[in-house]
Design a protein around this motif. Structure first.
Motif, PDB file in Angstrom:
ATOM      1  N   GLU A  22       0.832  -1.217   0.000  1.00  0.00           N
ATOM      2  CA  GLU A  22       0.000   0.000   0.000  1.00  0.00           C
ATOM      3  C   GLU A  22       0.860   1.258   0.000  1.00  0.00           C
ATOM      4  O   GLU A  22       0.545   2.235  -0.684  1.00  0.00           O
ATOM      5  CB  GLU A  22      -0.950  -0.022   1.189  1.00  0.00           C
ATOM      6  CG  GLU A  22      -2.035  -1.079   1.039  1.00  0.00           C
ATOM      7  CD  GLU A  22      -2.849  -1.319   2.298  1.00  0.00           C
ATOM      8  OE1 GLU A  22      -2.622  -0.626   3.322  1.00  0.00           O
ATOM      9  OE2 GLU A  22      -3.716  -2.212   2.266  1.00  0.00           O
ATOM     10  N   TRP A  25       2.304   1.739  -3.480  1.00  0.00           N
ATOM     11  CA  TRP A  25       1.280   2.291  -4.370  1.00  0.00           C
ATOM     12  C   TRP A  25       1.088   3.786  -4.102  1.00  0.00           C
ATOM     13  O   TRP A  25       0.951   4.580  -5.038  1.00  0.00           O
ATOM     14  CB  TRP A  25      -0.041   1.547  -4.211  1.00  0.00           C
ATOM     15  CG  TRP A  25      -1.084   2.124  -5.110  1.00  0.00           C
ATOM     16  CD1 TRP A  25      -2.175   2.849  -4.758  1.00  0.00           C
ATOM     17  CD2 TRP A  25      -1.086   2.074  -6.534  1.00  0.00           C
ATOM     18  NE1 TRP A  25      -2.869   3.239  -5.878  1.00  0.00           N
ATOM     19  CE2 TRP A  25      -2.207   2.778  -6.980  1.00  0.00           C
ATOM     20  CE3 TRP A  25      -0.241   1.502  -7.478  1.00  0.00           C
ATOM     21  CZ2 TRP A  25      -2.509   2.923  -8.325  1.00  0.00           C
ATOM     22  CZ3 TRP A  25      -0.551   1.644  -8.814  1.00  0.00           C
ATOM     23  CH2 TRP A  25      -1.663   2.346  -9.227  1.00  0.00           C
ATOM     24  N   GLU A  29       1.283   7.100  -6.635  1.00  0.00           N
ATOM     25  CA  GLU A  29       0.256   8.143  -6.707  1.00  0.00           C
ATOM     26  C   GLU A  29       0.843   9.533  -6.473  1.00  0.00           C
ATOM     27  O   GLU A  29       0.414  10.498  -7.099  1.00  0.00           O
ATOM     28  CB  GLU A  29      -0.863   7.839  -5.719  1.00  0.00           C
ATOM     29  CG  GLU A  29      -1.725   6.673  -6.167  1.00  0.00           C
ATOM     30  CD  GLU A  29      -2.905   6.401  -5.252  1.00  0.00           C
ATOM     31  OE1 GLU A  29      -2.798   6.672  -4.041  1.00  0.00           O
ATOM     32  OE2 GLU A  29      -3.922   5.908  -5.759  1.00  0.00           O
ATOM     33  N   SER A  69      -8.872   9.808 -12.459  1.00  0.00           N
ATOM     34  CA  SER A  69     -10.151   9.156 -12.148  1.00  0.00           C
ATOM     35  C   SER A  69     -10.047   7.631 -12.095  1.00  0.00           C
ATOM     36  O   SER A  69     -11.049   6.970 -11.835  1.00  0.00           O
ATOM     37  CB  SER A  69     -11.216   9.577 -13.159  1.00  0.00           C
ATOM     38  OG  SER A  69     -10.889   9.107 -14.445  1.00  0.00           O
ATOM     39  N   ALA A  70      -8.861   7.095 -12.302  1.00  0.00           N
ATOM     40  CA  ALA A  70      -8.681   5.641 -12.267  1.00  0.00           C
ATOM     41  C   ALA A  70      -8.951   5.112 -10.857  1.00  0.00           C
ATOM     42  O   ALA A  70      -8.630   5.770  -9.870  1.00  0.00           O
ATOM     43  CB  ALA A  70      -7.267   5.280 -12.712  1.00  0.00           C
ATOM     44  N   ASN A  71      -9.530   3.912 -10.794  1.00  0.00           N
ATOM     45  CA  ASN A  71      -9.952   3.358  -9.505  1.00  0.00           C
ATOM     46  C   ASN A  71      -9.124   2.192  -9.004  1.00  0.00           C
ATOM     47  O   ASN A  71      -9.297   1.768  -7.864  1.00  0.00           O
ATOM     48  CB  ASN A  71     -11.415   2.910  -9.596  1.00  0.00           C
ATOM     49  CG  ASN A  71     -12.349   4.079  -9.788  1.00  0.00           C
ATOM     50  OD1 ASN A  71     -12.201   5.101  -9.145  1.00  0.00           O
ATOM     51  ND2 ASN A  71     -13.289   3.941 -10.696  1.00  0.00           N
ATOM     52  N   ASN A  72      -8.261   1.646  -9.849  1.00  0.00           N
ATOM     53  CA  ASN A  72      -7.458   0.508  -9.399  1.00  0.00           C
ATOM     54  C   ASN A  72      -6.126   0.501 -10.137  1.00  0.00           C
ATOM     55  O   ASN A  72      -5.877   1.350 -10.996  1.00  0.00           O
ATOM     56  CB  ASN A  72      -8.219  -0.809  -9.569  1.00  0.00           C
ATOM     57  CG  ASN A  72      -8.605  -1.066 -11.010  1.00  0.00           C
ATOM     58  OD1 ASN A  72      -7.809  -0.914 -11.929  1.00  0.00           O
ATOM     59  ND2 ASN A  72      -9.854  -1.475 -11.212  1.00  0.00           N
ATOM     60  N   GLU A  75      -6.457   0.135 -14.087  1.00  0.00           N
ATOM     61  CA  GLU A  75      -6.951   1.363 -14.723  1.00  0.00           C
ATOM     62  C   GLU A  75      -5.887   2.454 -14.678  1.00  0.00           C
ATOM     63  O   GLU A  75      -5.695   3.184 -15.653  1.00  0.00           O
ATOM     64  CB  GLU A  75      -8.220   1.859 -14.025  1.00  0.00           C
ATOM     65  CG  GLU A  75      -9.459   1.059 -14.327  1.00  0.00           C
ATOM     66  CD  GLU A  75     -10.694   1.594 -13.600  1.00  0.00           C
ATOM     67  OE1 GLU A  75     -10.650   2.724 -13.062  1.00  0.00           O
ATOM     68  OE2 GLU A  75     -11.699   0.874 -13.572  1.00  0.00           O
ATOM     69  N   THR A  76      -5.211   2.584 -13.552  1.00  0.00           N
ATOM     70  CA  THR A  76      -4.169   3.595 -13.415  1.00  0.00           C
ATOM     71  C   THR A  76      -3.023   3.313 -14.372  1.00  0.00           C
ATOM     72  O   THR A  76      -2.504   4.232 -15.014  1.00  0.00           O
ATOM     73  CB  THR A  76      -3.655   3.661 -11.964  1.00  0.00           C
ATOM     74  OG1 THR A  76      -4.753   3.949 -11.098  1.00  0.00           O
ATOM     75  CG2 THR A  76      -2.604   4.735 -11.803  1.00  0.00           C
TER      76      THR A  76
END
Length: 172
Positions: A22, A25, A29, A69-72, A75-76
């Protein structure tokens, strides 16, 4: 008693590994946000020189919005890869404008963006290494027993698009 102690040790180790995933990740971000913040300044600088490249600017704006707006992870990764390809197009357009290439603001923004891209690449690698270690832990004996009992799930790797894996064609 020994089994309980072993269970606690394994569980705590899995918690540490999941938290590392986490955190890794979150580092991606952070860099994606930095890139997200740099792009409007870069686009505005280029717009002054390349007014007829409207489609390119629209694509960059769409790609930038898709990343945020990506959720996972998947998608990112997909949105980030698309944004990277649109930015390559932007830099290719900039090559056609000598005045733009000499603009100090553009040069600094380009340098900052390239630095951010390098940090994103490193963060992706670190994330994938961390995910790999975590996934191995939850799939190997005896940790897999504790992992399945306590609901630890496999994490996705941050992968590139197939098109980015292919060797680019160089034509002179």
């Amino acid at each position: 008693m020994i089994l309980n102690l072993l269970f606690v040790i394994i569980y705590n180790n899995l918690i540490k590994q999941r938290n590392r995933v986490e955190n890794a990740w979150a580092q991606i971000e952070v860099q994606l946000k930095r890139r997200y913040d740099l792009i409007p300044n870069l686009v505005e600088t280029v717009k002054g020189y390349a007014k007829h490249e409207k489609t390119l600017f629209e694509n960059i704006t769409k790609a930038r919005a898709a990343v945020m707006s990506a959720n996972n992870v998947n998608e990112t990764a997909e949105a980030s890869n698309y944004l990277s390809s649109t930015l390559k197009s932007l830099f290719a357009v900039a090559e056609n404008y000598p005045e733009l290439k000499a603009n100090q603001n553009f040069m600094q923004l380009q340098k900052d963006l390239m630095d951010t891209e390098n940090k994103i690449a490193y963060s992706r690698q670190f994330y994938n290494d961390t995910v790999m270690k975590y996934n191995i832990s939850i799939q190997t004996i005896p940790k897999n027993i504790v992992a399945s009992l306590m609901g630890f799930d496999k994490k996705d790797l941050f992968e590139t698009l197939q098109a980015e894996r292919e060797t680019p064609k160089v034509d002179f």
